[in-house]
Design a protein around this motif. Structure first.
Motif, PDB file in Angstrom:
ATOM      1  N   VAL A   2     -25.111 -45.494  12.736  1.00 20.02           N
ATOM      2  CA  VAL A   2     -24.375 -44.083  12.804  1.00 20.02           C
ATOM      3  C   VAL A   2     -24.794 -43.233  13.752  1.00 20.02           C
ATOM      4  N   GLN A   3     -23.983 -42.872  14.657  1.00 20.61           N
ATOM      5  CA  GLN A   3     -24.593 -41.844  15.634  1.00 20.61           C
ATOM      6  C   GLN A   3     -23.873 -40.507  15.384  1.00 20.61           C
ATOM      7  N   CYS A  22     -20.072 -31.138  14.628  1.00 15.31           N
ATOM      8  CA  CYS A  22     -20.823 -32.411  14.679  1.00 15.31           C
ATOM      9  C   CYS A  22     -19.974 -33.326  14.421  1.00 15.31           C
ATOM     10  N   ALA A  23     -19.857 -34.592  14.996  1.00 14.34           N
ATOM     11  CA  ALA A  23     -19.065 -35.466  14.703  1.00 14.34           C
ATOM     12  C   ALA A  23     -19.999 -36.981  14.444  1.00 14.34           C
ATOM     13  N   ALA A  24     -19.700 -37.562  13.289  1.00  9.57           N
ATOM     14  CA  ALA A  24     -20.224 -38.829  13.063  1.00  9.57           C
ATOM     15  C   ALA A  24     -19.485 -40.050  13.265  1.00  9.57           C
ATOM     16  N   TYR A  93     -30.533 -26.486  16.994  1.00 13.70           N
ATOM     17  CA  TYR A  93     -29.872 -27.024  15.747  1.00 13.70           C
ATOM     18  C   TYR A  93     -29.362 -28.340  15.678  1.00 13.70           C
ATOM     19  N   TYR A  94     -29.873 -29.217  14.562  1.00 14.81           N
ATOM     20  CA  TYR A  94     -29.742 -30.445  14.383  1.00 14.81           C
ATOM     21  C   TYR A  94     -28.732 -30.862  13.198  1.00 14.81           C
ATOM     22  N   CYS A  95     -27.814 -31.876  13.470  1.00 15.82           N
ATOM     23  CA  CYS A  95     -26.909 -32.372  12.528  1.00 15.82           C
ATOM     24  C   CYS A  95     -27.537 -33.500  11.676  1.00 15.82           C
ATOM     25  N   ASN A  96     -27.440 -33.612  10.603  1.00 17.77           N
ATOM     26  CA  ASN A  96     -27.821 -34.879   9.760  1.00 17.77           C
ATOM     27  C   ASN A  96     -26.851 -35.218   8.951  1.00 17.77           C
ATOM     28  N   SER A 108     -29.717 -42.365   7.320  1.00 14.09           N
ATOM     29  CA  SER A 108     -29.967 -40.830   7.348  1.00 14.09           C
ATOM     30  C   SER A 108     -30.026 -40.853   8.854  1.00 14.09           C
ATOM     31  N   SER A 109     -28.960 -40.254   9.476  1.00 14.57           N
ATOM     32  CA  SER A 109     -28.908 -40.184  10.909  1.00 14.57           C
ATOM     33  C   SER A 109     -28.999 -38.871  11.257  1.00 14.57           C
TER      34      SER A 109
END
Length: 120
Positions: A2-3, A22-24, A93-96, A108-109
Motif C-alpha cells: 500500500v502506497q 493524502c491518497a492511499a 507532515y506524514y500520512c499514515n 501500516s504504511s
C-alpha cells in the motif's frame, strides 16, 4: 503493498490556512485508521490527528480547535485542514494508514512526507 502520497504542503503565514491531502493506493481491502503525524527538526515524530473508518477522531492538544481531520472512504483519502497555523506547527507532515491488504494481510504504511512552514 500500500502506497501513500501526500500533497498540499508549503509556506503559509501564521493565521492563514492550509489543506493537506493524502491518497492511499494498492491492494487495499480495508483501511481502519488514517492519521497525520509531524516531525520538526530535532524532535520526535508526534501524532497530530487520527480518524477511524467510522469517523471517530482524536487530536493532539496543541492542534485542537485549529486543525480538522476528515476522510473520504470511497477514495481512500484523508485530509487535514489547518486553520490559524502557528510557527510552532512548522514540520514535515506524514500520512499514515493502517488496515488490511489483499494477499498480504495487515499493513501500516507511511507517506513520504510534505513540508509545512508557517511564517510569523
Amino acid at each position: 503493498q500500500v502506497q501513500l502520497v501526500e500533497s498540499g504542503g508549503g509556506l503559509v503565514q501564521a493565521g492563514g490556512s492550509l489543506r493537506l491531502s493524502c491518497a492511499a493506493s494498492g491492494r487495499i481491502r480495508s483501511i481502519n485508521a488514517m492519521g497525520w503525524y509531524r516531525q520538526a527538526p530535532g524532535k520526535q515524530r508526534e501524532l497530530v490527528a487520527v480518524i477511524t473508518s467510522v469517523g471517530s477522531t482524536n487530536y493532539a492538544d496543541s492542534v485542537k480547535g485549529r486543525f480538522t481531520i476528515s476522510r473520504d472512504n470511497a477514495k481512500n483519502m484523508v485530509f487535514l485542514q489547518m486553520n490559524s497555523p502557528k510557527p510552532e506547527d512548522t514540520a514535515v507532515y506524514y500520512c499514515n494508514a493502517q488496515g488490511q491488504a489483499y494477499y498480504t494481510g495487515g499493513f501500516s504504511s507511511w507517506g513520504q512526507g510534505t513540508q509545512v512552514t508557517v511564517s510569523s
